[in-house]
Design a protein around this motif. Structure first.
Motif, PDB file in Angstrom:
ATOM      1  N   ALA A   1      21.590  99.778 -11.909  1.00  0.00           N
ATOM      2  CA  ALA A   1      22.493 100.900 -12.149  1.00  0.00           C
ATOM      3  C   ALA A   1      23.810 100.366 -12.683  1.00  0.00           C
ATOM      4  O   ALA A   1      24.108  99.171 -12.568  1.00  0.00           O
ATOM      5  N   LYS A   2      24.591 101.258 -13.275  1.00  0.00           N
ATOM      6  CA  LYS A   2      25.911 100.909 -13.781  1.00  0.00           C
ATOM      7  C   LYS A   2      26.947 101.540 -12.861  1.00  0.00           C
ATOM      8  O   LYS A   2      26.943 102.744 -12.643  1.00  0.00           O
ATOM      9  N   ALA A   3      27.797 100.689 -12.281  1.00  0.00           N
ATOM     10  CA  ALA A   3      28.842 101.195 -11.392  1.00  0.00           C
ATOM     11  C   ALA A   3      29.936 101.885 -12.188  1.00  0.00           C
ATOM     12  O   ALA A   3      30.211 101.532 -13.338  1.00  0.00           O
TER      13      ALA A   3
ATOM     14  N   CYS B   1      22.526 101.446   1.641  1.00  0.00           N
ATOM     15  CA  CYS B   1      23.906 101.499   1.166  1.00  0.00           C
ATOM     16  C   CYS B   1      24.466 100.104   0.883  1.00  0.00           C
ATOM     17  O   CYS B   1      24.186  99.150   1.608  1.00  0.00           O
ATOM     18  N   LEU B   2      25.260 100.005  -0.175  1.00  0.00           N
ATOM     19  CA  LEU B   2      25.988  98.786  -0.467  1.00  0.00           C
ATOM     20  C   LEU B   2      27.390  99.149  -0.936  1.00  0.00           C
ATOM     21  O   LEU B   2      27.658 100.290  -1.308  1.00  0.00           O
TER      22      LEU B   2
ATOM     23  N   THR C   1      21.655 103.416  -2.796  1.00  0.00           N
ATOM     24  CA  THR C   1      20.714 102.923  -3.805  1.00  0.00           C
ATOM     25  C   THR C   1      19.346 103.597  -3.721  1.00  0.00           C
ATOM     26  O   THR C   1      18.446 103.264  -4.491  1.00  0.00           O
ATOM     27  N   GLN C   2      19.182 104.524  -2.815  1.00  0.00           N
ATOM     28  CA  GLN C   2      17.868 105.082  -2.523  1.00  0.00           C
ATOM     29  C   GLN C   2      17.215 105.726  -3.749  1.00  0.00           C
ATOM     30  O   GLN C   2      15.995 105.641  -3.934  1.00  0.00           O
TER      31      GLN C   2
ATOM     32  N   GLU D   1      24.372 105.204 -15.174  1.00  0.00           N
ATOM     33  CA  GLU D   1      25.574 105.163 -14.352  1.00  0.00           C
ATOM     34  C   GLU D   1      25.341 105.866 -13.021  1.00  0.00           C
ATOM     35  O   GLU D   1      24.753 106.939 -12.955  1.00  0.00           O
ATOM     36  N   ALA D   2      25.780 105.209 -11.949  1.00  0.00           N
ATOM     37  CA  ALA D   2      25.632 105.759 -10.603  1.00  0.00           C
ATOM     38  C   ALA D   2      26.994 106.170 -10.073  1.00  0.00           C
ATOM     39  O   ALA D   2      27.993 105.462 -10.274  1.00  0.00           O
ATOM     40  N   GLU D   3      27.035 107.292  -9.403  1.00  0.00           N
ATOM     41  CA  GLU D   3      28.276 107.778  -8.806  1.00  0.00           C
ATOM     42  C   GLU D   3      28.398 107.251  -7.382  1.00  0.00           C
ATOM     43  O   GLU D   3      27.448 107.338  -6.599  1.00  0.00           O
TER      44      GLU D   3
END
Length: 311
Positions: A203-205, A228-229, A243-244, A252-254
């Protein structure tokens, strides 16, 4: 709800003549190991007995060709004896017995790639992460072995990476938990060391300005939560992700929570906005984290669980 004057009390302390960039306690002992510029030697500290409040320097672990090398990344374990894993480059990785300073293991690699992180997976297996994102496994029972676990094919030359393993990994089956890597451009990848041919997820932070620097990049798994991270090192914030639902699309991840306290703290009185230099999770309280910043501030904070997330 924590108050510095009420909830925190200095029990003991000491002074270091050099910067401390990494500090690890040695399990089951009263010893601490630190490292920092200007070179790769380690300092061993004794947290004194009840009749003293002094943390004193008791020894130094020197490394061959230590002069001119960058500061060493370190990890500790006490499975057989108190050991410290340390190194600044792939061809200069050592396991040293803390109290006797006896060398237990030296990596056999001919590659001198700069290291960004290392960890004990168990008492025999080491995980090494290069700044390029390349992961390597080593077995201290086989001094000549150094196995490349997985690389990052799409990494650019300027991209720097760090690694995070679960706190509970020691004593578990090798790679039974995912290893997380974070790049200076905000890319996050999850890898299972039992099956390194493919990524578990990526994923892209959502970071403000990619490639602002990589010196304090940090990614860590929540020890008491399943998926979770947290990441930090880009600015004065700490981001928590679930991350589930991640796949291999790299989209992109929120974040599900952003701690912004350091950005508004101003503890050091500097005009420059503070940078979070490190964070870690509380081992027993699932949603409690600690974070420190370049202005000298230390925060202990909780985050609110979104409905249905990180159960």
């Amino acid at each position: 709800g924590l108050c510095p004057e009420r909830d925190f009390k200095v029990e003991c302390g000491g002074f270091s003549k050099r910067p401390v960039y990494s500090l690890k306690c040695v399990p089951d002992t009263s010893l601490l190991v630190t490292s920092g510029p200007p070179e790769s030697s380690l300092q061993v500290w004794q947290v004194s007995a009840e009749d003293s409040d002094v943390i004193k320097l008791v020894s130094t672990i020197a490394t061959e060709n230590g002069t001119g090398q960058s500061w060493a990344k370190i990890a500790t374990i006490s499975a057989r004896a108190p050991w410290v894993l340390h190194g600044s480059r792939l061809d200069r990785v050592h396991v040293t017995e803390v109290e006797s300073r006896k060398n237990v293991y030296t990596a056999a690699s001919r590659d001198s790639e700069k290291l960004s992180g290392l960890a004990f997976l168990d008492c025999n297996t080491l995980l090494l992460c290069c700044a390029t994102g390349r992961l390597c496994l080593a077995d201290i029972r086989q001094p000549q072995s150094l196995v490349e676990a997985v690389s990052v094919p799409s990494a650019s030359c300027s991209e720097q990476w760090c690694v995070g393993t679960r706190h509970g990994a020691q004593g578990l089956e090798l790679g039974s938990q995912a290893v997380a890597r974070l790049s200076s451009r905000g890319l996050l990848t999850l890898t299972d060391l039992r099956k390194t041919s493919e990524s578990l997820a990526s994923a892209k932070a959502t970071i403000p300005s990619p490639d602002t620097g990589a010196e304090f990049l940090c990614v860590s798994w929540a020890p008491a939560l399943e998926s979770c991270l947290a990441i930090s090192g880009f600015d004065g914030t700490v981001h928590v992700y679930d991350t589930q639902s991640w796949d291999n699309s790299g989209k992109e991840a929120e974040p599900i929570f952003v701690h912004k306290g350091h950005a508004f703290g101003g503890a050091g009185g500097s005009r420059d906005p503070p940078l979070v230099t490190v964070h870690t999770w509380h081992l027993q309280k699932p949603r409690t984290l600690l974070s420190a910043a370049s202005d000298g501030s230390l925060h202990v904070w909780d985050w609110v669980q979104p409905c249905g997330k990180c159960g």
